[in-house]
Design an enzyme around this catalytic site. Structure first.
Site, PDB file in Angstrom:
ATOM      1  N   HIS A 166       0.820  -1.211   0.000  1.00  0.00           N
ATOM      2  CA  HIS A 166       0.000   0.000   0.000  1.00  0.00           C
ATOM      3  C   HIS A 166       0.846   1.249   0.000  1.00  0.00           C
ATOM      4  O   HIS A 166       0.514   2.256  -0.616  1.00  0.00           O
ATOM      5  CB  HIS A 166      -0.919   0.003   1.218  1.00  0.00           C
ATOM      6  CG  HIS A 166      -2.112  -0.848   1.007  1.00  0.00           C
ATOM      7  ND1 HIS A 166      -2.666  -1.623   1.980  1.00  0.00           N
ATOM      8  CD2 HIS A 166      -2.832  -1.054  -0.097  1.00  0.00           C
ATOM      9  CE1 HIS A 166      -3.698  -2.263   1.476  1.00  0.00           C
ATOM     10  NE2 HIS A 166      -3.814  -1.941   0.221  1.00  0.00           N
TER      11      HIS A 166
ATOM     12  N   ARG B 113      -5.646  -8.316 -22.373  1.00  0.00           N
ATOM     13  CA  ARG B 113      -5.131  -9.576 -21.850  1.00  0.00           C
ATOM     14  C   ARG B 113      -6.295 -10.393 -21.309  1.00  0.00           C
ATOM     15  O   ARG B 113      -7.120  -9.875 -20.545  1.00  0.00           O
ATOM     16  CB  ARG B 113      -4.126  -9.320 -20.737  1.00  0.00           C
ATOM     17  CG  ARG B 113      -3.640 -10.642 -20.152  1.00  0.00           C
ATOM     18  CD  ARG B 113      -2.534 -10.459 -19.174  1.00  0.00           C
ATOM     19  NE  ARG B 113      -3.002  -9.903 -17.917  1.00  0.00           N
ATOM     20  CZ  ARG B 113      -2.191  -9.637 -16.898  1.00  0.00           C
ATOM     21  NH1 ARG B 113      -0.897  -9.832 -17.019  1.00  0.00           N
ATOM     22  NH2 ARG B 113      -2.666  -9.159 -15.778  1.00  0.00           N
TER      23      ARG B 113
ATOM     24  N   GLU C 142       6.144 -14.665 -19.781  1.00  0.00           N
ATOM     25  CA  GLU C 142       6.273 -14.521 -18.331  1.00  0.00           C
ATOM     26  C   GLU C 142       6.965 -15.734 -17.731  1.00  0.00           C
ATOM     27  O   GLU C 142       7.460 -15.696 -16.615  1.00  0.00           O
ATOM     28  CB  GLU C 142       4.889 -14.397 -17.687  1.00  0.00           C
ATOM     29  CG  GLU C 142       4.118 -13.188 -18.148  1.00  0.00           C
ATOM     30  CD  GLU C 142       2.744 -13.122 -17.505  1.00  0.00           C
ATOM     31  OE1 GLU C 142       2.542 -12.267 -16.643  1.00  0.00           O
ATOM     32  OE2 GLU C 142       1.883 -13.936 -17.890  1.00  0.00           O
TER      33      GLU C 142
ATOM     34  N   ASN D  31       7.410  -8.686 -14.587  1.00  0.00           N
ATOM     35  CA  ASN D  31       7.139  -8.957 -13.167  1.00  0.00           C
ATOM     36  C   ASN D  31       7.172 -10.465 -12.918  1.00  0.00           C
ATOM     37  O   ASN D  31       7.864 -10.950 -12.028  1.00  0.00           O
ATOM     38  CB  ASN D  31       5.754  -8.433 -12.754  1.00  0.00           C
ATOM     39  CG  ASN D  31       5.568  -6.970 -13.101  1.00  0.00           C
ATOM     40  OD1 ASN D  31       6.526  -6.251 -13.254  1.00  0.00           O
ATOM     41  ND2 ASN D  31       4.324  -6.541 -13.242  1.00  0.00           N
TER      42      ASN D  31
ATOM     43  N   ARG E 260       7.346 -12.526  -6.194  1.00  0.00           N
ATOM     44  CA  ARG E 260       7.468 -11.114  -6.560  1.00  0.00           C
ATOM     45  C   ARG E 260       6.991 -10.174  -5.458  1.00  0.00           C
ATOM     46  O   ARG E 260       7.269  -8.988  -5.484  1.00  0.00           O
ATOM     47  CB  ARG E 260       6.713 -10.841  -7.866  1.00  0.00           C
ATOM     48  CG  ARG E 260       5.234 -11.092  -7.773  1.00  0.00           C
ATOM     49  CD  ARG E 260       4.578 -11.112  -9.138  1.00  0.00           C
ATOM     50  NE  ARG E 260       3.930  -9.858  -9.471  1.00  0.00           N
ATOM     51  CZ  ARG E 260       3.165  -9.675 -10.541  1.00  0.00           C
ATOM     52  NH1 ARG E 260       3.005 -10.653 -11.411  1.00  0.00           N
ATOM     53  NH2 ARG E 260       2.596  -8.518 -10.775  1.00  0.00           N
TER      54      ARG E 260
ATOM     55  N   CYS F  10       5.572  -5.162 -20.860  1.00  0.00           N
ATOM     56  CA  CYS F  10       4.447  -4.528 -20.170  1.00  0.00           C
ATOM     57  C   CYS F  10       4.534  -4.689 -18.653  1.00  0.00           C
ATOM     58  O   CYS F  10       3.600  -4.345 -17.939  1.00  0.00           O
ATOM     59  CB  CYS F  10       3.113  -5.053 -20.696  1.00  0.00           C
ATOM     60  SG  CYS F  10       2.879  -6.804 -20.344  1.00  0.00           S
TER      61      CYS F  10
HETATM   62  C1  PEP Z   1       3.898  -9.131 -15.556  1.00  0.00           C
HETATM   63  O1  PEP Z   1       3.905 -10.232 -15.009  1.00  0.00           O
HETATM   64  O2  PEP Z   1       4.937  -8.465 -15.789  1.00  0.00           O
HETATM   65  C2  PEP Z   1       2.636  -8.516 -15.959  1.00  0.00           C
HETATM   66  C3  PEP Z   1       2.594  -7.424 -16.681  1.00  0.00           C
HETATM   67  O3  PEP Z   1       1.490  -9.115 -15.505  1.00  0.00           O
HETATM   68  P1  PEP Z   1       0.919  -8.911 -14.004  1.00  0.00           P
HETATM   69  O4  PEP Z   1       1.803  -7.913 -13.325  1.00  0.00           O
HETATM   70  O5  PEP Z   1      -0.477  -8.466 -14.149  1.00  0.00           O
HETATM   71  O6  PEP Z   1       1.069 -10.287 -13.473  1.00  0.00           O
HETATM   72 MG    MG Z   2       2.106 -11.389 -14.950  1.00  0.00          MG
END
Ligand code: PEP
Ligand code: MG
Length: 556
Positions: A189, A328, A416, A439, A450, A487
């Site tokens: 947050h 997506r 990913e 990510n 993560r 992204c």
């Molecule tokens: C990612 O994994 O980098 C991504 C853009 O998807 P999310 O963050 O929604 O998992």
């Molecule tokens: Mg992702």
């Protein structure tokens, strides 16, 4: 020598000022004096608990109605958590077992903390909120003011072990120069609200609470560093230069390209119609990631095709026919549980049935969503692309592409999972584009959750192994003559954006607020400089060295 503390960079910007270390707990003396509260009947104690909870929830609601956007959402969620029926039932059970009210609350909250921690991901990050609610309820019971941040008159760097939503929500950016916390990851947050307020922020800065009290701090929200008692004149000069540079960024209007004219599509990540409209009003080339699952977090049942189509059309419409939107398909599961889609009780949800994998057992879910996207595309005439999350095999990419093309949609998949990067040539033979989700690619490459702040040094997209997978993917894109985007959050880091372009990425999609800083930075470097930055970053032994090496090549 100046002490320097390293954390996870969250919101870029430099700030210099005296530290205010906040303590956010009820005084032990008041707790001791209150004792068991003098209740003889558990129902009386429960009534006192109810009154305290209601007062706490009302405080959250009041703050929520004075806030907006993500801040209001966070506070409303805290009010809901405070009045949660399950939490109340746990307190009542403890009271009936003979526990005094403060102990009953404490044990009930800890029970929930264990459950939330076990669920991992976003739920685990709600643990801070739960503990904040406990402190507030205890304060109300013992007759103390609710704990929180009391700001002095002058500007400060706010330092805390962790900050609850209610602490961060009411912050005045004029008084809080920067936020530094010991706990919390990039999606905590503190991070969400700091981003919204535009306050430089570093999280996961272990040791900062002990080091900061009574000292001045120079916070670098881009590098993730906190210097204790730096030379004031130099620190002020650095802050002034940074402020000037940031003011210049505010005027960047696109289009995205390097100093020598190499085009880079800069796109927005959106979550709903409101964020789509806000993004469309800015200098973005379209949407590189529409996270559809975020539209349905509160739904118990699957929305009908018509309902979905209406939601998607509202996101597509603001971009007209010229700016493409990448939708997506549902990335439910793991840190984004969706009642109607997620498989409950998985041992390891990040490696479980999430994203495209939901369609293995419920193919209709994907088909209905693609029908809805196609209907929205037809209604709006928008240039609509679709991509699947969590793709691991070539067969998955092929099946998805077939289903999308049958509906006239342009298919792509996210990279990913490392297997998708390793097989990028073969995946690209099936689809029209790839979008690298850094990510998750970082999480799965480094085998590090993560959202785990203790592993922030591993869940860093500057890790050479991650950059190498990006390079492989981009090279496959070049061979196939197909676009390769990024992204994940990495795209929003102006320095890393240069490296990604140097690696061969053709588009970058990010929070709309990051587009100007990224666009302005890219405009200062040539493609050859980006390539040189990518080479030194790839060769660096670890993320901090990669950042330093890339930064050293920026034109002065
Ligand atoms: C990612 O994994 O980098 C991504 C853009 O998807 P999310 O963050 O929604 O998992
Ligand atoms: Mg992702």
């Amino acid at each position: 020598m100046v002490t320097s503390i390293h954390g996870t960079p969250v919101v870029p910007g430099l700030a210099f000022g005296p530290a205010l270390v906040t303590v956010t707990d009820v005084s032990p003396a008041a707790v001791e004096k209150y004792g068991d509260g003098g209740f003889t009947d558990p129902d009386d104690a429960l009534a006192a608990y109810d009154a305290a909870v209601e007062a706490v929830a009302e405080g959250f609601r009041r703050k929520a109605s004075a806030a907006d956007g993500a801040t209001a959402g966070v506070l409303t969620a805290s009010a809901g958590l405070a009045t949660d029926r399950g939490l109340r039932a746990a307190v009542r059970k403890n009271l009936r077992a003979g526990e005094p009210v403060l102990t009953a609350v404490d044990h009930a909250v800890e029970q929930f903390v264990t459950v939330f921690t076990g669920m991992g991901g976003l739920m685990a990050e709600r643990v801070t909120d739960l503990r904040d609610i406990r402190s507030r309820v205890v304060a109300r019971l013992v007759g103390e003011p609710e704990p929180g941040v009391t700001l002095p008159d002058g500007p400060v760097v706010l330092v805390a072990t962790d900050l609850a939503p209610a602490d961060t929500a009411g912050l005045d950016p004029a008084l809080v120069l920067a936020l530094v916390t010991e706990r919390g990851g990039p999606t905590s947050h503190t991070a969400i609200i700091a981003r919204q307020l535009g306050i430089p922020c570093v999280v996961g800065a272990t040791g900062v609470v002990a080091a900061a009290s009574g000292h001045t701090l120079l916070v670098d929200g881009a590098a993730g560093t906190v210097e204790v008692d730096p030379d004031p004149a130099t620190a002020r000069e650095r802050v002034d230069r940074d402020t000037e540079a940031r003011a210049e960024l505010a005027h960047w209007e696109g289009p995205g390209r390097t100093a020598d004219g190499h085009p880079v599509k800069l796109m927005a990540n959106v979550a709903d119609a409101a964020s789509a409209q806000a993004a469309a009003d800015g200098p973005v080339a379209g949407v590189g990631l529409f996270r559809t699952e975020l539209c349905f977090l509160d739904r118990d049942t699957e929305p009908t095709v018509e309902e979905q189509a209406a939601v998607y059309a509202d996101v597509l419409a603001p971009f007209g026919k010229d700016r493409n939107v990448v939708v997506r398909t549902l990335d439910a599961g793991s840190d984004k549980p969706i009642a109607f889609a997620t498989h409950p009780d998985e041992e390891n949800p990040a490696l479980g049935v999430r994203g495209l994998r939901l369609s293995f057992t419920d193919h209709g879910l994907l088909e209905r969503q693609l029908d809805a996207v196609a209907a929205a595309a037809e209604k709006t005439g928008a240039d609509t692309w679709v991509m699947a999350p969590m793709v691991a095999t070539v067969d998955e990419a092929r099946d998805f592409a077939t289903a999308a093309r049958e509906r006239g949609l342009v298919p792509g998949v996210m990279v990913e999972v490392p297997s998708a990067a390793l097989l990028a040539d073969r995946v690209l033979a099936e689809v029209d584009f790839l979008s690298i989700g850094t990510n998750d690619l970082t999480q799965y490459t480094m085998a590090a959750d993560r959202l785990c702040s203790d592993l922030a040094h591993l869940t860093d997209p500057w890790q050479p192994a991650v950059l190498q997978l990006v390079e492989m993917t981009a090279a496959a894109g070049r061979r196939a003559g197909k676009p390769i985007g990024v992204c994940g959050e990495a795209a929003a880091d102006p320095l890393l954006a240069c490296v990604l372009v140097g690696l061969g990425v053709t588009s970058l999609s990010m929070a709309a607020a990051a587009v100007r800083p990224v666009g302005a930075r890219l405009g200062t470097v040539t493609l050859e400089q980006c390539r040189a930055m990518s080479r030194v970053a790839l060769a660096a032994p670890h993320p901090a060295a990669a950042r330093d090496a890339a930064r050293a090549l920026l034109p002065s």
